[in-house]
Design an enzyme around this catalytic site. Structure first.
Site, PDB file in Angstrom:
ATOM      1  NE  ARG A  16     -32.206  -0.892  12.844  1.00 55.37           N
ATOM      2  CZ  ARG A  16     -32.627  -1.517  13.622  1.00 55.37           C
ATOM      3  NH1 ARG A  16     -32.599  -1.672  14.549  1.00 55.37           N
ATOM      4  NH2 ARG A  16     -32.682  -2.917  13.183  1.00 55.37           N
ATOM      5  N   GLY A  78     -39.557  -8.900   7.362  1.00 61.52           N
ATOM      6  CA  GLY A  78     -39.526  -9.090   9.369  1.00 61.52           C
ATOM      7  C   GLY A  78     -37.865 -10.517   8.795  1.00 61.52           C
ATOM      8  CB  THR A  79     -36.572 -12.532  12.402  1.00 61.60           C
ATOM      9  OG1 THR A  79     -37.034 -11.582  12.654  1.00 61.60           O
ATOM     10  CG2 THR A  79     -35.307 -11.239  11.838  1.00 61.60           C
ATOM     11  N   GLY A 141     -33.644  -8.087  21.505  1.00 57.38           N
ATOM     12  CA  GLY A 141     -34.879  -8.995  22.096  1.00 57.38           C
ATOM     13  C   GLY A 141     -34.167  -9.408  23.855  1.00 57.38           C
ATOM     14  CG  ASN A 171     -33.087 -13.462  20.390  1.00 55.94           C
ATOM     15  OD1 ASN A 171     -32.353 -14.655  19.931  1.00 55.94           O
ATOM     16  ND2 ASN A 171     -34.002 -13.065  19.056  1.00 55.94           N
ATOM     17  NE  ARG A 337       1.264   2.353  -8.019  1.00 60.31           N
ATOM     18  CZ  ARG A 337       1.408   2.728  -9.487  1.00 60.31           C
ATOM     19  NH1 ARG A 337       2.889   3.286  -9.251  1.00 60.31           N
ATOM     20  NH2 ARG A 337       1.073   2.704 -10.460  1.00 60.31           N
ATOM     21  CG  ASN A 390       7.168   2.502 -16.390  1.00 58.75           C
ATOM     22  OD1 ASN A 390       7.155   4.279 -15.877  1.00 58.75           O
ATOM     23  ND2 ASN A 390       5.475   1.980 -15.041  1.00 58.75           N
ATOM     24  CB  ALA A 427      25.854  12.094 -11.447  1.00 62.95           C
ATOM     25  NE  ARG A 444      27.837  14.590 -17.059  1.00 64.68           N
ATOM     26  CZ  ARG A 444      27.864  13.916 -16.083  1.00 64.68           C
ATOM     27  NH1 ARG A 444      26.817  13.567 -15.102  1.00 64.68           N
ATOM     28  NH2 ARG A 444      29.097  14.171 -15.948  1.00 64.68           N
TER      29      ARG A 444
END
Ligand code: UD1
Ligand code: CA
Length: 464
Positions: A16, A78-79, A141, A171, A337, A390, A427, A444
């Site tokens: 179910r 069954g149970t 039940g 039950n 993370r 990295n 920068a 740069r």
């Protein structure tokens, strides 16, 4: 003192629930139902536990990690049949009493288990069924009592008459049995099964078998009716989540945590939260998370297995298996993370990602930056749009940035590399070599200006 053991029925297939996993692994507040049950049973003072497994039993046994005895039910009949598979365990715990309990009823609590036991023992009952009156008894039940209100039998939904279906005392599927009475009753269950031509062996038939022997079978009404609710499908699972969610939030509210609007707030039962911390909408707190006092968590944050110290603000943050130290402020829209330590008073702003990194106290990483596999010192300033490089396609390398360094906007730190104390990177630099302390590294292309370049160029329409 007589022995107290427990047998948890968990072999069911969960048809179910429409799941390929064992049903009892379905989660309530991110915790599998079976774990709620084993925790409550242990806290209820039971000495030894056996779990009946069946459908995908290896997966369930792996999950249980060898903590409990296992009885495998190869055919799901069954149970009653499930209990028969654990005869040796029941015998080994005789004389004594055994709690038989379903693995799909996670809201059972230690108090219900232990008070039912006290009642069972003090009245010398052969069996004590934990029952409750609930608003919607469909599927359970029903407890059938005679004119004197004494227990007569349990009737399952499918076998109930319309009048019996009106009964709202159900039950729970949890019972304290005297072990030797239960062992005898198992034979009676087989006889009832054969006589009635049922498809399954019902544990609930044990009640009629025991009463027929003039032994004492009693239904004990749980003080907390929610304790008996179980989940056979995902509609019921959602209901259990909602009940558990409200209960957990209520406990935090009463303990001094502020949750001004509970929309979308889900807090796992294992999470701890300090006084006067505020949890804002859309926040999910999972696993072994511990949050300190005076924090503001949310809106829209997901924190799992993390330690968040006092005075921290996490706004639209996802944080996994990490520590965020006192008074740090992270977000909005940041991701931490696993294996990070974010230092005291750190400021990390929008679109920042950390991974396996330690960030020293009062360091600032305000915008659009990735820091992975790195150790940053304290009071470092990281400009906008920086990244630790990295991964070279083969391996991960670490970056180290020492105290008071200043990482200019759009700096790429190509690991392994170290920026020394007080050093600056200009920068737009791609830093591939270590920068000594107190130095400036510029990496740069130098700017060149072509004067009147536009004028000499073939003109556009607008320059005519
Ligand atoms: C059962 C009870 C019902 C009670 C309800 C409470 C019976 C016949 N009915 O119904 O009276 O109100 O629980 O929730 O007992 N299981 C096995 N092996 C099996 C079948 C089931 O181990 O062959 C396990 C399941 O995994 C589950 C538990 O037993 O954890 C209960 O089984 P389920 O099929 O859900 O029983 P219900 O129809 O809910
Ligand atoms: Ca059930």
């Amino acid at each position: 003192m007589s022995k107290k053991s427990a047998l948890i029925l968990a072999a069911g297939e969960g048809r179910r629930m429409k799941t390929s996993k064992p049903k009892v692994l379905a989660e309530v507040l991110f915790k599998p139902m079976i774990d709620w049950v084993t925790d409550a049973v242990q806290a209820g003072g039971v000495d030894e536990i056996c779990v009946v497994t069946g459908h995908c039993h290896e997966e369930l046994e792996n999950h249980l990690g060898g903590k409990f005895k296992i009885a495998v039910q190869n055919e799901l009949l069954g149970t009653g049949h499930a209990v028969m598979q654990a005869k040796e365990f029941i015998k080994a715990n005789s004389p004594g009493n055994i709690l038989i309990i379903n693995g799909d009823a996670p809201l059972i609590d230690a108090k219900t288990i232990s008070t039912a036991f006290e009642y069972h023992e003090s009245h010398k009952n052969a069996v004590t069924i934990i029952s409750a009156k609930i608003d919607n008894p469909f599927g359970y039940g029903r407890i059938i009592r005679n004119k004197d209100k004494c227990l007569k039998r349990i009737v399952e939904e499918n076998d109930a008459t319309n009048a019996e279906k009106m009964i709202n005392e159900v039950n729970s599927g949890a019972y304290w049995f005297n072990c030797s009475v239960l062992l005898d009753a198992l034979e009676g269950i087989v006889e009832m099964h054969d006589k009635k031509g049922q498809a399954e062996y019902y544990l609930t038939d044990a009640i009629e078998v025991i009463l027929a022997k003039n032994l004492n079978a009693v239904a004990y009404e749980a003080g907390n009716p929610d304790a008996v609710l179980s989940a056979n499908d995902r509609v019921q699972l959602q209901l259990l989540n909602e009940i558990a969610r409200k209960k957990v939030m209520r406990e935090h509210l009463l303990a001094g945590v502020s949750i001004p609007c509970p929309d979308g707030v889900m807090i796992s039962p294992s999470v701890k939260i300090g006084n006067e911390t505020e949890i804002l909408p859309g926040t999910i707190l999972k696993g072994n998370t511990v949050i300190g006092e005076n924090c503001v968590i949310g809106p829209n944050s997901l924190i799992e297995d993390s330690i968040i110290e006092d005075g921290v603000t996490l706004n639209n943050v996802q944080c996994f298996s990490s520590t965020v130290k006192k008074n740090a402020s992270v977000g909005p829209f940041a991701r931490i993370r696993p294996d990070c330590v974010i230092g005291e008073g750190v400021k990390a702003g929008n679109f920042v990602e950390f991974k396996n990194a330690t960030i020293g106290d009062r360091t600032s990483v305000s915008h659009l930056t990735y820091i992975g596999d790195a150790d940053f010192g304290s009071e470092v300033n990281v400009g906008c749009g920086c990244a630790t490089v990295n991964y070279n396609g083969k391996e991960k390398n670490r970056t180290r940035v020492d105290d008071h360094a200043f990482i200019g906007c759009s700096t790429y730190l190509v690991a392994p590399v170290r920026v020394g104390k007080n050093a600056y990177t200009a920068a737009g630099s791609v830093i591939t070599e270590d920068v000594p302390e107190n130095s400036l590294a510029i990496a740069r292309a130098r700017q060149s200006v072509k004067k009147d370049w536009i004028i000499k160029k073939k003109p556009y329409k607008w320059q005519k």
